[in-house]
Write a protein that holds these residues in place. Structure first.
Motif, PDB file in Angstrom:
ATOM      1  N   UNK A 358      -5.854  81.785  -8.779  1.00  0.00           N
ATOM      2  CA  UNK A 358      -5.396  81.228  -7.507  1.00  0.00           C
ATOM      3  C   UNK A 358      -3.997  80.636  -7.587  1.00  0.00           C
ATOM      4  N   UNK A 359      -3.593  80.200  -8.765  1.00  0.00           N
ATOM      5  CA  UNK A 359      -2.288  79.580  -8.946  1.00  0.00           C
ATOM      6  C   UNK A 359      -1.200  80.619  -9.156  1.00  0.00           C
ATOM      7  N   UNK A 360      -1.498  81.669  -9.904  1.00  0.00           N
ATOM      8  CA  UNK A 360      -0.508  82.714 -10.153  1.00  0.00           C
ATOM      9  C   UNK A 360      -0.157  83.441  -8.855  1.00  0.00           C
ATOM     10  N   UNK A 361      -1.159  83.749  -8.042  1.00  0.00           N
ATOM     11  CA  UNK A 361      -0.901  84.436  -6.776  1.00  0.00           C
ATOM     12  C   UNK A 361      -0.671  83.477  -5.615  1.00  0.00           C
ATOM     13  N   UNK A 362      -0.945  82.202  -5.833  1.00  0.00           N
ATOM     14  CA  UNK A 362      -0.724  81.222  -4.771  1.00  0.00           C
ATOM     15  C   UNK A 362      -1.734  81.272  -3.660  1.00  0.00           C
ATOM     16  N   UNK A 363      -2.878  81.907  -3.880  1.00  0.00           N
ATOM     17  CA  UNK A 363      -3.872  82.062  -2.814  1.00  0.00           C
ATOM     18  C   UNK A 363      -4.673  80.786  -2.587  1.00  0.00           C
ATOM     19  N   UNK A 364      -4.832  79.973  -3.626  1.00  0.00           N
ATOM     20  CA  UNK A 364      -5.699  78.792  -3.601  1.00  0.00           C
ATOM     21  C   UNK A 364      -7.103  79.158  -3.124  1.00  0.00           C
ATOM     22  N   UNK A 365      -7.531  80.366  -3.485  1.00  0.00           N
ATOM     23  CA  UNK A 365      -8.882  80.838  -3.199  1.00  0.00           C
ATOM     24  C   UNK A 365      -9.667  80.798  -4.492  1.00  0.00           C
ATOM     25  N   UNK A 366     -10.765  80.040  -4.529  1.00  0.00           N
ATOM     26  CA  UNK A 366     -11.472  79.775  -5.770  1.00  0.00           C
ATOM     27  C   UNK A 366     -12.788  80.542  -5.879  1.00  0.00           C
ATOM     28  N   UNK A 367     -12.834  81.739  -5.310  1.00  0.00           N
ATOM     29  CA  UNK A 367     -13.993  82.605  -5.481  1.00  0.00           C
ATOM     30  C   UNK A 367     -14.247  82.836  -6.968  1.00  0.00           C
ATOM     31  N   UNK A 368     -15.488  82.626  -7.407  1.00  0.00           N
ATOM     32  CA  UNK A 368     -15.836  82.866  -8.796  1.00  0.00           C
ATOM     33  C   UNK A 368     -15.348  81.815  -9.771  1.00  0.00           C
ATOM     34  N   UNK A 369     -14.849  80.694  -9.260  1.00  0.00           N
ATOM     35  CA  UNK A 369     -14.372  79.602 -10.124  1.00  0.00           C
ATOM     36  C   UNK A 369     -15.243  78.380  -9.862  1.00  0.00           C
ATOM     37  N   UNK A 370     -16.373  78.247 -10.534  1.00  0.00           N
ATOM     38  CA  UNK A 370     -17.251  77.107 -10.273  1.00  0.00           C
ATOM     39  C   UNK A 370     -16.534  75.784 -10.512  1.00  0.00           C
ATOM     40  N   UNK A 371     -16.561  74.916  -9.515  1.00  0.00           N
ATOM     41  CA  UNK A 371     -15.885  73.632  -9.600  1.00  0.00           C
ATOM     42  C   UNK A 371     -14.436  73.670  -9.180  1.00  0.00           C
ATOM     43  N   UNK A 372     -13.911  74.858  -8.908  1.00  0.00           N
ATOM     44  CA  UNK A 372     -12.497  74.981  -8.570  1.00  0.00           C
ATOM     45  C   UNK A 372     -12.133  74.348  -7.238  1.00  0.00           C
ATOM     46  N   UNK A 373     -12.926  74.619  -6.208  1.00  0.00           N
ATOM     47  CA  UNK A 373     -12.604  74.067  -4.890  1.00  0.00           C
ATOM     48  C   UNK A 373     -12.680  72.548  -4.893  1.00  0.00           C
ATOM     49  N   UNK A 374     -13.687  72.007  -5.581  1.00  0.00           N
ATOM     50  CA  UNK A 374     -13.810  70.549  -5.654  1.00  0.00           C
ATOM     51  C   UNK A 374     -12.619  69.924  -6.366  1.00  0.00           C
TER      52      UNK A 374
END
Length: 447
Positions: A358-374
């Motif tokens: 999400x950081x490399x592409x700048x999407x800030x989309x945390x699909x498949x990243x458990x705990x990422x959105x929090x």
């Protein structure tokens, strides 16, 4: 002041945030009969986007539609994002997904933000699973890079300044390319995110005659072969040392100068293996006895485990270092004699496998990243700032071969976090515990 100026010059100018970008999706770069090598096509025309055959991964991938299964084998396409003026370095991305899942058309791989940093961005589909076995998927990817060499000037890209970058299986494949004949013809630089030459297999996965089977039958057979263990399934398919295309283990090839003059940026995430707990929560309780099935027989498990005794889960920490972090440092060390080599470690938030995407592409989309959105929600401003810094580092490396921090000597490592820093030899005792292992090629047969 001089140091700050030098870093600023290395990173290059900050482009206008609203620089117009042209987008060209669904360009077919090759055709391929089943279980045959790809045939390059001279095509520049966009078309309907496709997803290579796979069952939908409902946990860790983002798809362009809601289909439960994809069956179109004529799927060798790429997408291009390009600034509308000037001539620019090129970044070609190969997605991950255990060589079974994923597509160049996932929304999280949108190349707009990287293109606004002054690069032409290409994302690539390739054959997956049994359809891509026998190094066919690797040949697909190399065909895409050949297409880039032939045609990217039409989109404002510089074919003499191509960076191949990939995550997980995509990084494994690019690593394998470094052990092919004359990889310099394909690219000038590589960025390897959570993947190294160690994950290039010592031998092929089982070969299966697919004649007479429908695409759906191929997928069903594939799932039966792989089984239900997510750790084993992650490495069932992959590039391998076949002696003809991939001529020898990657680290051996790099030590011998096969990648001479190619700049390498390589890194891993702090807690890579915790990613797999979303498929099987029992992985968080992985024991050393269970880990023995993955551990190199040449080493003493108890001895290597000693520096890890304070880790919350010793086996998971060791597995992360074995499969990801330590092999990455070996590749960097090997390349320092022949080209520039930089290392990073991603420590932000949960820091599991894929968390840097999400950081490399700048999407800030945390699909498949458990705990990422929090983790993001606790301080989105700091996370966005780090994303901007990472995008500038990746595109600066693509432009000049310098991401903005020192090369990997003496084990200088960029640690991505809020705030980020440069560390000298992080977790050195744990890294050094693996000194007696060569990390030549993966030889553990998945079960």
């Amino acid at each position: 002041m001089k140091i700050l100026l030098a870093v600023a010059l290395a990173l290059g100018p900050v482009p206008a945030a609203q620089e117009p970008i042209s987008v060209h999706r669904g360009i077919q770069y090759a055709t391929a009969a089943r279980q045959q090598p790809p045939q390059l096509v001279d095509n520049l025309t966009p078309g309907p986007v496709k997803v290579c055959p796979q069952f939908r991964d409902t946990i860790s991938e983002e798809y362009p539609d809601d289909q439960p299964v994809y069956l179109d084998e004529d799927c060798l396409q790429l997408n291009v994002w390009a600034p509308r003026t000037g001539k620019h370095p090129v970044m070609v991305f190969f997605h991950g997904g255990a060589a079974r899942f994923g597509t160049a058309n996932e929304p999280r791989y949108d190349g707009t933000r990287l293109a606004r940093n002054g690069t032409v961005v290409v994302t690539v589909n390739y054959r997956l699973g049994l359809l891509g076995a026998g190094n066919l998927f690797l040949r697909d990817q190399m065909a895409a890079l050949e297409w880039v060499q032939r045609h990217i000037e039409s989109f404002g890209g510089d074919p003499r300044n191509v960076t191949a970058f990939g995550e997980s299986e995509g990084a494994f494949a690019i690593s394998a390319m470094l052990a092919t004949g004359n990889p310099q013809r394909l690219f000038r630089r590589v960025i390897l995110q959570s993947g190294s030459g160690y994950m290039v297999h010592a031998s092929a996965s089982p070969q299966v005659d697919l004649s007479g089977k429908t695409t759906l039958e191929v997928l069903q057979l594939q799932e039966r072969l792989v089984g239900g263990n997510p750790l084993a399934g992650a490495v069932y398919f992959g590039p391998y040392v076949d002696g003809t295309l991939v001529k020898r283990p990657v680290v051996d090839a790099i030590k011998a100068g096969n990648a001479r003059g190619i700049d390498i940026l390589i890194g891993t995430n702090r807690d890579e293996m915790k990613y797999f707990a979303q498929f099987d929560p029992a992985i968080l309780q992985l024991t050393l006895d269970q880990y023995r099935a993955f551990f190199p027989r040449e080493l003493n498990l108890d001895q290597v485990a000693r520096p890890y005794r304070d880790e919350p889960n010793v086996a998971l920490a060791m597995l992360t270092d074995q499969t990801m972090r330590v092999p990455a440092t070996r590749m960097a060390e090997a390349q320092l004699r022949w080209g520039r080599a930089y290392v990073y470690q991603f420590d932000w938030g949960p820091a599991v496998h894929t968390a840097e995407l999400p950081f490399v592409f700048g999407s800030m989309s945390f699909t498949g990243v458990p705990g990422g959105q929090q983790a993001y929600d606790t301080n989105p401003g700091a996370a966005k700032a780090m994303s901007t810094e990472m995008q500038r580092a990746w595109t600066s490396f693509a432009r000049t071969g310098n991401p903005g921090w020192p090369q990997y000597w003496p084990r200088l490592t960029k640690v991505w976090d809020t705030p980020s820093r440069v560390a000298i030899a992080p977790e050195e005792a744990q890294r050094a515990a693996w000194n007696d292992y060569d990390f030549a090629a993966l030889s553990i047969a998945p079960s």
